[in-house]
Design an enzyme around this catalytic site. Structure first.
Site, short mmCIF file in Angstrom:
data_model
loop_
_atom_site.label_atom_id
_atom_site.label_comp_id
_atom_site.label_asym_id
_atom_site.label_seq_id
_atom_site.Cartn_x
_atom_site.Cartn_y
_atom_site.Cartn_z
CB SER A 1 -4.73 2.49 3.42
OG SER A 1 -5.07 2.39 4.03
CD GLU B 1 -2.50 -1.27 2.38
OE1 GLU B 1 -2.52 -0.35 3.58
OE2 GLU B 1 -3.98 -1.95 2.70
#
Length: 332
Positions: free
Chosen positions: A252, A226
């Site tokens: 995320s 992420e």
């Protein structure tokens, strides 16, 4: 995790698992095309994490159910955002739980005619479960977290699937929270999340730039990290509404801004991002569902992928993993 009902819920899950085994009810009996379509609409209606696309594609593959990126686009295009959740909205998952939870969201989507009844692991069908959840009564205005489907936050879901010269196999852009649908600017090319983060920290990124983070895909990472550190740093410097970021990595659920992830094919597999250079003009156009560049990529050699692991489980994973457009699966 600390809620007083957790022990009872955990016990109930164990009991339910034993009941499913006794009844010979298997995941493939529950994970059907209908169930997966319902799931795509639930994600769209809550402006949920773009990671759901990866997860649901992989789950569908294991269940032997046909599912592709266009199913997600169809769901997002026809499903309004009805949950006012962070990072684009005002409320947290805890407040959603207090407002009736997932059942509250699904009841509203059902009232909009967007869900289809299907079996669930409880032994009851989905609509039976919703009928048994008092807090899920559609149209209840006593809480502000889940809106009436007739008065949504947005007429369409929280993401869109794009294609183009930079993503022939597709990519996903998160739409919730920022209201932007087009960005054009020069590429700022980085071969890792760390390099991009350092540039942001050094204030080398300017309004209008398109930050490109490549070699962070399933094989290139390896593992498809992420890009939360970079996106958070951009917001911290007040650039969240002034730049775009594209990557073959992922984001995320807490990411904010005009961010495009899961660019496929990824740079480590010779995808177009590997041929981008600093300053190339990039256009992201959600209305046209396109992500393109003015550079003649076919005339360039790709930048070689950095070798980050050469042995062990991660190296094996990097050799086996598929494109993000297929869910980054490791089986044929």
């Amino acid at each position: 995790a600390t809620h007083t009902d957790k022990p009872a819920a955990a016990k109930r899950c164990g009991e339910l698992l034993m009941q499913l085994l006794a009844a010979n009810l298997r995941p493939r009996d529950i994970i059907t095309p209908t169930a997966l379509r319902n799931a795509t609409r639930a994600v769209a209606g809550t402006a949920g994490s773009t990671n759901a696309v990866l997860h649901l594609l992989a789950i569908a593959h294991e269940a032997g159910v046909a599912l592709d990126l266009e199913t997600f686009e169809d769901a997002s295009r026809s499903t309004p955002v009805i949950a006012d959740l962070k990072p684009g909205g005002r409320y947290t998952a805890v407040e959603l739980f207090e407002a009736g939870g997932t059942a509250r969201v699904l009841a509203e989507l059902r009232a909009a005619g967007l869900l289809t009844d299907a079996p669930t692991v409880s032994g009851r069908r989905l609509f039976e479960e919703l009928d048994a959840a008092p807090a899920a009564a559609a149209g209840n205005a006593a809480q502000p977290v889940v809106l009436d489907h007739r008065h949504p936050l947005s007429a369409r879901g929280g993401y869109s699937i794009l294609y183009g010269a930079l993503a022939p196999e597709g990519c996903i852009v998160k739409l919730a929270g920022h209201g932007r649908s087009r960005h054009e600017g020069p590429a700022r090319v980085f071969d890792s999340e760390e390099a991009a983060f350092a540039a942001v920290q050094a204030r080398q990124i300017q309004p209008g730039d398109v930050i490109v983070i490549r070699f962070e895909g399933p094989a290139g990472g390896p593992g498809m990290r992420e890009m939360l550190a970079v996106t958070a740093a951009l917001v911290g410097q007040g650039l969240g509404n002034d730049v775009a970021l594209i990557t073959d990595g992922r984001f995320s659920g807490a990411t904010y801004g005009f961010m495009v992830g899961h660019m496929a094919p990824e740079a480590a597999r010779g995808g177009p991002l590997a041929r981008l250079r600093e300053g190339d003009r990039i256009v992201i156009d959600v209305a046209q569902r396109r992500i393109d560049t003015d550079a003649d990529l076919d005339r360039r050699e790709p930048t070689p992928a950095p070798v980050r692991v050469s042995h062990g489980a991660l190296a094996k994973y990097a050799r086996l993993v598929s494109s993000a457009s297929r869910g980054a699966i490791t089986t044929a």
